[in-house]
Design a protein around this motif. Structure first.
Motif, PDB file in Angstrom:
ATOM      1  N   GLU A 185      11.668 -31.032  81.419  1.00  0.00           N
ATOM      2  CA  GLU A 185      13.044 -30.332  82.049  1.00  0.00           C
ATOM      3  C   GLU A 185      13.531 -31.717  83.046  1.00  0.00           C
ATOM      4  OE1 GLU A 185      16.080 -26.541  82.970  1.00  0.00           O
ATOM      5  OE2 GLU A 185      14.302 -26.376  82.530  1.00  0.00           O
ATOM      6  N   LEU A 186      12.955 -32.344  84.112  1.00  0.00           N
ATOM      7  CA  LEU A 186      12.853 -32.519  84.846  1.00  0.00           C
ATOM      8  C   LEU A 186      11.309 -34.243  84.712  1.00  0.00           C
ATOM      9  CD1 LEU A 186      12.830 -30.436  88.022  1.00  0.00           C
ATOM     10  CD2 LEU A 186      14.684 -31.519  86.681  1.00  0.00           C
ATOM     11  N   SER A 187      12.376 -35.163  84.818  1.00  0.00           N
ATOM     12  CA  SER A 187      11.361 -36.923  84.990  1.00  0.00           C
ATOM     13  C   SER A 187      11.177 -36.965  85.904  1.00  0.00           C
ATOM     14  CB  SER A 187      12.041 -37.688  83.921  1.00  0.00           C
ATOM     15  OG  SER A 187      12.790 -38.511  84.263  1.00  0.00           O
ATOM     16  N   HIS A 188      10.612 -37.936  86.136  1.00  0.00           N
ATOM     17  CA  HIS A 188      10.584 -38.625  87.270  1.00  0.00           C
ATOM     18  C   HIS A 188       9.664 -37.481  88.479  1.00  0.00           C
ATOM     19  CE1 HIS A 188      11.662 -41.971  85.091  1.00  0.00           C
ATOM     20  NE2 HIS A 188      12.834 -41.554  85.336  1.00  0.00           N
ATOM     21  N   LEU A 189       9.166 -36.397  88.474  1.00  0.00           N
ATOM     22  CA  LEU A 189       8.473 -35.240  88.845  1.00  0.00           C
ATOM     23  C   LEU A 189       8.076 -36.560  90.753  1.00  0.00           C
ATOM     24  CD1 LEU A 189       7.206 -32.405  87.805  1.00  0.00           C
ATOM     25  CD2 LEU A 189       9.186 -32.583  88.837  1.00  0.00           C
ATOM     26  N   HIS A 190       8.469 -36.193  92.238  1.00  0.00           N
ATOM     27  CA  HIS A 190       7.739 -37.105  92.930  1.00  0.00           C
ATOM     28  C   HIS A 190       7.955 -36.022  94.587  1.00  0.00           C
ATOM     29  CE1 HIS A 190      11.414 -39.341  92.740  1.00  0.00           C
ATOM     30  NE2 HIS A 190      10.599 -40.037  93.815  1.00  0.00           N
ATOM     31  N   TRP A 191       7.556 -36.915  95.844  1.00  0.00           N
ATOM     32  CA  TRP A 191       7.473 -35.656  96.589  1.00  0.00           C
ATOM     33  C   TRP A 191       8.099 -36.916  97.181  1.00  0.00           C
ATOM     34  CZ3 TRP A 191       6.185 -31.533  97.496  1.00  0.00           C
ATOM     35  CH2 TRP A 191       5.913 -30.606  97.889  1.00  0.00           C
ATOM     36  N   VAL A 192       9.302 -37.008  97.574  1.00  0.00           N
ATOM     37  CA  VAL A 192      10.606 -37.800  97.734  1.00  0.00           C
ATOM     38  C   VAL A 192      10.641 -37.481  99.284  1.00  0.00           C
ATOM     39  CG1 VAL A 192      12.847 -38.781  98.069  1.00  0.00           C
ATOM     40  CG2 VAL A 192      11.952 -37.824  96.070  1.00  0.00           C
TER      41      VAL A 192
END
Length: 233
Positions: free
Chosen positions: A171-178
């Motif tokens: 459902e969400l792409s590019h999951l990362h710690w921002v």
């Protein structure tokens, strides 16, 4: 004949969760992902994990309880005809976090029925470390309308590797710690920008110590044509 298209959209209860890593190499960071281009609501926007409260969330067996003050605040200013409970909101936040990112929080125990990621890990989801920090109701005339509560969780309470998103759904792409100082450079919904500002204030107030409940929870109430802003104490 009545024009159904002119009828107001129903407002659904929802929960979003901000997981914050205060020990990240690039400074305090928050977990975010990008919605798909074809999404009916906020396409291509970067958001926090979250989603609508399901009926089953109200009876989900959790491995702990919300803090007393958190539960009281989540139950404040009920919206008719919604009968959502603080327990259901917290359960939805933890369920969506597991589904959209693969991350879990809790300790060894029985998982709620249907919570497959928790069940596979033998973890009982625990909402006791959630902090209620923001609420917003989607304005009229949008394609979807939600009464969204934003909950905060320190990444130190994540079970296992907080960098492992291998069990996430698509459902969400590019999951990362921002890094929070860089988050506003992303394509964000307006309300997400506001929530990030509130998060920054909470982090500054913590002074590097434990995250605490805010003195007041901002509430952007856009259920009607005339918006209302209040603070939940």
């Amino acid at each position: 004949m009545n024009d159904r298209s002119a009828q107001p959209l129903a407002i659904r209860d929802a929960a979003s969760i901000l997981v914050v890593n205060r020990n990240a190499a690039r400074g305090p960071s928050v977990l975010m992902g990008q919605r798909g281009k074809a999404a009916a609501f906020m396409p291509s926007k970067y958001v926090f994990p979250g989603g609508a409260v399901d009926p089953e969330d109200g009876t989900a067996r959790l491995g702990g309880a919300l803090a007393t003050r958190t539960a009281a605040r989540l139950g404040a200013e009920p919206r008719s005809p919604s009968e959502v409970t603080p327990h259901a909101i917290a359960a939805a936040a933890l369920r969506e976090l597991a589904e959209e990112t693969g991350l879990l929080t809790g300790s060894q125990g029985l998982a709620p029925e249907g919570w497959h990621r928790y069940g596979a890990a033998g973890i009982a989801p625990d909402p006791s470390n959630l902090i209620y920090m923001f609420r917003a109701i989607t304005p009229p005339r949008l394609s979807r309308r939600f009464d969204a509560r934003f909950l905060l969780l320190d990444a130190g309470h994540i079970h296992g590797d907080a960098e492992d998103f291998s069990a996430a759904c698509d459902e969400l792409s590019h999951l990362h710690w921002v890094p929070i100082r860089e988050a506003r450079e992303l394509d964000l919904p307006f309300i997400t920008e506001v929530v990030l500002a509130e998060l920054g204030a909470l982090l500054r107030a913590s002074g590097g110590g434990p995250l605490n409940e805010p003195a007041e929870v901002p509430f952007f109430d856009n259920r009607d044509e005339v918006p209302r802003f209040s603070r939940i104490t």
